[in-house]
Design a protein around this motif. Structure first.
Motif, short mmCIF file in Angstrom:
data_model
loop_
_atom_site.label_atom_id
_atom_site.label_comp_id
_atom_site.label_asym_id
_atom_site.label_seq_id
_atom_site.Cartn_x
_atom_site.Cartn_y
_atom_site.Cartn_z
N VAL A 100 21.62 51.16 93.93
CA VAL A 100 22.07 51.79 92.44
C VAL A 100 20.91 51.59 91.47
O VAL A 100 21.34 52.23 90.32
N ARG A 101 19.83 51.35 91.78
CA ARG A 101 18.82 51.03 90.84
C ARG A 101 17.61 51.82 91.48
O ARG A 101 17.47 51.84 92.80
N GLU A 102 16.44 52.29 90.69
CA GLU A 102 15.41 52.63 91.23
C GLU A 102 14.19 51.98 90.51
O GLU A 102 14.28 51.80 89.19
N ALA A 103 13.08 52.02 91.08
CA ALA A 103 11.80 51.67 90.63
C ALA A 103 11.23 52.83 89.50
O ALA A 103 11.50 53.87 89.73
N ASP A 104 10.63 52.42 88.27
CA ASP A 104 10.17 53.25 87.55
C ASP A 104 8.77 52.89 86.79
O ASP A 104 8.74 51.56 86.40
N TYR A 105 7.85 53.67 86.97
CA TYR A 105 6.43 53.23 86.71
C TYR A 105 6.43 52.89 85.12
O TYR A 105 5.79 52.13 84.49
N TYR A 106 7.41 53.73 84.45
CA TYR A 106 7.37 53.50 82.89
C TYR A 106 7.78 52.20 82.38
O TYR A 106 7.42 51.81 81.48
N ASP A 107 8.87 51.59 83.18
CA ASP A 107 9.41 50.29 83.02
C ASP A 107 8.47 49.37 83.18
O ASP A 107 8.34 48.48 82.27
N VAL A 108 7.52 49.51 84.03
CA VAL A 108 6.31 48.49 84.19
C VAL A 108 5.22 48.84 83.04
O VAL A 108 4.92 47.57 82.57
N ILE A 109 5.18 49.99 82.55
CA ILE A 109 4.20 50.06 81.31
C ILE A 109 4.96 49.40 80.08
O ILE A 109 4.39 48.69 79.30
N ALA A 110 6.34 49.79 80.04
CA ALA A 110 6.95 49.13 78.88
C ALA A 110 7.00 47.48 78.96
O ALA A 110 6.87 46.90 78.00
N ASN A 111 7.20 47.03 80.23
CA ASN A 111 7.05 45.65 80.43
C ASN A 111 5.73 44.96 79.86
O ASN A 111 5.66 44.03 79.38
N GLY A 112 4.85 45.65 80.29
CA GLY A 112 3.24 45.32 79.86
C GLY A 112 3.19 45.63 78.24
O GLY A 112 2.42 44.76 77.59
N VAL A 113 3.57 46.44 77.83
CA VAL A 113 3.71 46.61 76.17
C VAL A 113 4.38 45.46 75.61
O VAL A 113 3.71 44.86 74.70
N GLY A 114 5.44 45.02 76.01
CA GLY A 114 6.09 43.82 75.45
C GLY A 114 5.22 42.69 75.82
O GLY A 114 5.24 41.60 74.84
N ILE A 115 4.78 42.35 77.14
CA ILE A 115 3.76 41.41 77.38
C ILE A 115 2.47 41.18 76.38
O ILE A 115 2.24 40.01 75.91
N LEU A 116 1.81 42.36 76.14
CA LEU A 116 0.48 42.45 75.42
C LEU A 116 0.99 42.04 73.85
O LEU A 116 0.39 41.39 72.80
N PHE A 117 2.18 42.57 73.54
CA PHE A 117 2.82 42.16 72.14
C PHE A 117 3.04 40.73 71.82
O PHE A 117 2.36 40.04 70.97
N GLY A 118 3.34 40.21 72.91
CA GLY A 118 3.65 38.94 72.89
C GLY A 118 2.21 37.97 73.09
O GLY A 118 2.22 36.88 72.15
#
Length: 136
Positions: A100-118
């Motif tokens: 029911v879920r699918e992988a998304d490269y943009y999710d990985v980018i959003a994760n990275g943005v959150g990590i870099l902000f942290g």
């Protein structure tokens, strides 16, 4: 009393970090179709960025408070890599394990943005964080 606080702080932080890590995994891998819909739209990329920002922050505080030795920038860099890899693993699992879920490269980018902000937040707050650590 100070010794008790210094012993408890890392254990509580570890428990919080581990529970939050499991919460992200659970929330990322279960079917969310049965959850109630919000009346307002929230970008799932914003949710990803905030989730991984908090994940980075909670693990960072655990790493800083558990050790007497402070290798601030090494711990920050190490944690950035580990949390980012965790996000990639979760995305791969979404694409391979769930139906029911699918992988998304943009999710990985959003994760990275959150990590870099942290990462930027803890680097800019270094003196305050170390002062807090020394006061416990």
């Amino acid at each position: 009393m100070k010794h008790i606080k210094s012993l408890l702080a890392p254990k509580l932080l570890f428990t919080a970090a581990l529970l939050y890590t499991c919460f992200i995994a659970y929330g990322s891998l279960v079917n969310t179709g049965s959850l109630p819909k919000l009346d307002y739209a929230v970008s799932d990329k914003l949710i990803h960025a905030l989730s991984y920002f908090l994940l980075f922050i909670v693990w960072f505080f655990y790493l800083i408070f558990k050790s007497n030795k402070i290798f601030y920038f090494k711990k920050t860099t190490f944690l950035c890599v580990i949390v980012f890899c965790y996000g990639i693993v979760i995305e791969v699992l979404q694409g391979t394990v769930t139906t029911v879920r699918e992988a998304d490269y943009y999710d990985v980018i959003a994760n990275g943005v959150g990590i870099l902000f942290g990462c930027f937040v803890v680097i800019l707050s270094k003196n305050k964080i170390l002062k807090l650590k020394n006061s416990i």
